[in-house]
Write a protein that holds these residues in place. Structure first.
Motif, PDB file in Angstrom:
ATOM      1  N   VAL A   1      50.182  69.556 -62.997  1.00 20.06           N
ATOM      2  CA  VAL A   1      51.360  70.425 -63.151  1.00 20.06           C
ATOM      3  C   VAL A   1      51.101  71.706 -62.370  1.00 20.06           C
ATOM      4  O   VAL A   1      50.070  72.340 -62.536  1.00 20.06           O
ATOM      5  CB  VAL A   1      51.639  70.744 -64.633  1.00 20.06           C
ATOM      6  CG1 VAL A   1      52.795  71.710 -64.775  1.00 20.06           C
ATOM      7  CG2 VAL A   1      51.903  69.476 -65.411  1.00 20.06           C
ATOM      8  N   ARG A   2      52.055  72.046 -61.541  1.00 27.12           N
ATOM      9  CA  ARG A   2      51.946  73.271 -60.746  1.00 27.12           C
ATOM     10  C   ARG A   2      53.193  74.108 -60.900  1.00 27.12           C
ATOM     11  O   ARG A   2      54.300  73.578 -61.019  1.00 27.12           O
ATOM     12  CB  ARG A   2      51.755  72.938 -59.268  1.00 27.12           C
ATOM     13  CG  ARG A   2      50.426  72.306 -58.976  1.00 27.12           C
ATOM     14  CD  ARG A   2      50.207  72.203 -57.491  1.00 27.12           C
ATOM     15  NE  ARG A   2      48.899  71.626 -57.250  1.00 27.12           N
ATOM     16  CZ  ARG A   2      48.646  70.795 -56.282  1.00 27.12           C
ATOM     17  NH1 ARG A   2      49.606  70.421 -55.450  1.00 27.12           N
ATOM     18  NH2 ARG A   2      47.433  70.298 -56.105  1.00 27.12           N
ATOM     19  N   ARG A   3      53.018  75.411 -60.877  1.00 24.56           N
ATOM     20  CA  ARG A   3      54.156  76.312 -60.959  1.00 24.56           C
ATOM     21  C   ARG A   3      54.779  76.459 -59.581  1.00 24.56           C
ATOM     22  O   ARG A   3      54.069  76.654 -58.582  1.00 24.56           O
ATOM     23  CB  ARG A   3      53.681  77.677 -61.470  1.00 24.56           C
ATOM     24  CG  ARG A   3      54.811  78.627 -61.701  1.00 24.56           C
ATOM     25  CD  ARG A   3      54.396  79.814 -62.513  1.00 24.56           C
ATOM     26  NE  ARG A   3      53.324  80.569 -61.879  1.00 24.56           N
ATOM     27  CZ  ARG A   3      52.705  81.571 -62.468  1.00 24.56           C
ATOM     28  NH1 ARG A   3      53.017  81.924 -63.678  1.00 24.56           N
ATOM     29  NH2 ARG A   3      51.751  82.207 -61.840  1.00 24.56           N
ATOM     30  N   GLU A   4      56.104  76.339 -59.541  1.00 22.99           N
ATOM     31  CA  GLU A   4      56.804  76.509 -58.273  1.00 22.99           C
ATOM     32  C   GLU A   4      57.008  77.989 -58.017  1.00 22.99           C
ATOM     33  O   GLU A   4      57.412  78.721 -58.912  1.00 22.99           O
ATOM     34  CB  GLU A   4      58.150  75.785 -58.282  1.00 22.99           C
ATOM     35  CG  GLU A   4      58.017  74.302 -58.184  1.00 22.99           C
ATOM     36  CD  GLU A   4      59.365  73.638 -57.986  1.00 22.99           C
ATOM     37  OE1 GLU A   4      60.402  74.309 -58.154  1.00 22.99           O
ATOM     38  OE2 GLU A   4      59.367  72.445 -57.681  1.00 22.99           O
TER      39      GLU A   4
ATOM     40  N   THR B   1      59.793  77.758 -63.193  1.00 21.68           N
ATOM     41  CA  THR B   1      59.961  76.330 -62.955  1.00 21.68           C
ATOM     42  C   THR B   1      58.608  75.710 -62.604  1.00 21.68           C
ATOM     43  O   THR B   1      57.849  76.275 -61.821  1.00 21.68           O
ATOM     44  CB  THR B   1      60.961  76.100 -61.802  1.00 21.68           C
ATOM     45  OG1 THR B   1      62.166  76.777 -62.113  1.00 21.68           O
ATOM     46  CG2 THR B   1      61.233  74.635 -61.616  1.00 21.68           C
ATOM     47  N   HIS B   2      58.331  74.561 -63.210  1.00 29.96           N
ATOM     48  CA  HIS B   2      57.092  73.821 -62.934  1.00 29.96           C
ATOM     49  C   HIS B   2      57.445  72.449 -62.378  1.00 29.96           C
ATOM     50  O   HIS B   2      58.532  71.933 -62.612  1.00 29.96           O
ATOM     51  CB  HIS B   2      56.273  73.649 -64.213  1.00 29.96           C
ATOM     52  CG  HIS B   2      55.659  74.914 -64.700  1.00 29.96           C
ATOM     53  ND1 HIS B   2      56.358  75.863 -65.391  1.00 29.96           N
ATOM     54  CD2 HIS B   2      54.402  75.384 -64.592  1.00 29.96           C
ATOM     55  CE1 HIS B   2      55.567  76.863 -65.690  1.00 29.96           C
ATOM     56  NE2 HIS B   2      54.361  76.595 -65.225  1.00 29.96           N
ATOM     57  N   ARG B   3      56.509  71.866 -61.657  1.00 28.42           N
ATOM     58  CA  ARG B   3      56.679  70.519 -61.121  1.00 28.42           C
ATOM     59  C   ARG B   3      55.448  69.698 -61.493  1.00 28.42           C
ATOM     60  O   ARG B   3      54.326  70.162 -61.377  1.00 28.42           O
ATOM     61  CB  ARG B   3      56.830  70.577 -59.605  1.00 28.42           C
ATOM     62  CG  ARG B   3      57.048  69.208 -58.965  1.00 28.42           C
ATOM     63  CD  ARG B   3      57.278  69.339 -57.486  1.00 28.42           C
ATOM     64  NE  ARG B   3      58.458  70.102 -57.202  1.00 28.42           N
ATOM     65  CZ  ARG B   3      59.684  69.583 -57.052  1.00 28.42           C
ATOM     66  NH1 ARG B   3      59.855  68.298 -57.171  1.00 28.42           N
ATOM     67  NH2 ARG B   3      60.707  70.353 -56.771  1.00 28.42           N
ATOM     68  N   ILE B   4      55.689  68.457 -61.972  1.00 23.68           N
ATOM     69  CA  ILE B   4      54.586  67.566 -62.330  1.00 23.68           C
ATOM     70  C   ILE B   4      54.523  66.436 -61.303  1.00 23.68           C
ATOM     71  O   ILE B   4      55.549  65.850 -60.938  1.00 23.68           O
ATOM     72  CB  ILE B   4      54.745  67.019 -63.764  1.00 23.68           C
ATOM     73  CG1 ILE B   4      53.519  66.214 -64.172  1.00 23.68           C
ATOM     74  CG2 ILE B   4      56.016  66.220 -63.933  1.00 23.68           C
ATOM     75  CD1 ILE B   4      53.445  65.930 -65.652  1.00 23.68           C
TER      76      ILE B   4
END
Length: 112
Positions: free
Chosen positions: A108-111, A49-52
């Motif tokens: 964008v970072r990986r959770e 899961t990624h979060r922008i």
């Protein structure tokens, strides 16, 4: 009842035609070296899961340009200021259409 015998000329022509049509056995690999048919994959896929989010070191920049002439509003971090400039341009020239641009930078970072 016995089959009628063909003359030898027909038989030899028939054999020649059949020899040209015979299928050759397919090799297990394509000319590029990849395997044909079923291939077993040995890779495992992992979905993460990624979060922008908006980049923390930047601001949103608002811009506008007239659709009838070459006029452009001064880029600003305040959207209302750009809107006031557009209304002033409409009052002076009667041009009602504008292209509004809102530029922001994302991260964008990986959770975990």
């Amino acid at each position: 009842m016995p089959r009628p015998r063909r003359n030898s000329g027909q038989r030899s022509i028939g054999r020649g035609l059949l020899e040209g049509v015979r299928r050759k056995r397919r090799t297990p690999y394509t000319p590029s070296g990849r395997a044909r048919g079923r291939v077993m994959t040995r890779s495992a896929l992992r979905f993460v899961t990624h979060r922008i989010t908006q980049h923390p070191d930047t601001d949103v920049i608002f811009e506008a340009e007239c659709l009838k002439c070459e006029w452009q509003a001064t880029p600003s971090t305040d959207g209302a200021a750009v809107d006031v400039e557009c209304m002033g341009h409409t009052g002076r020239t009667g041009h009602p259409g504008f292209r509004r641009l809102c530029t922001s930078f994302a991260l964008v970072r990986r959770e975990e």
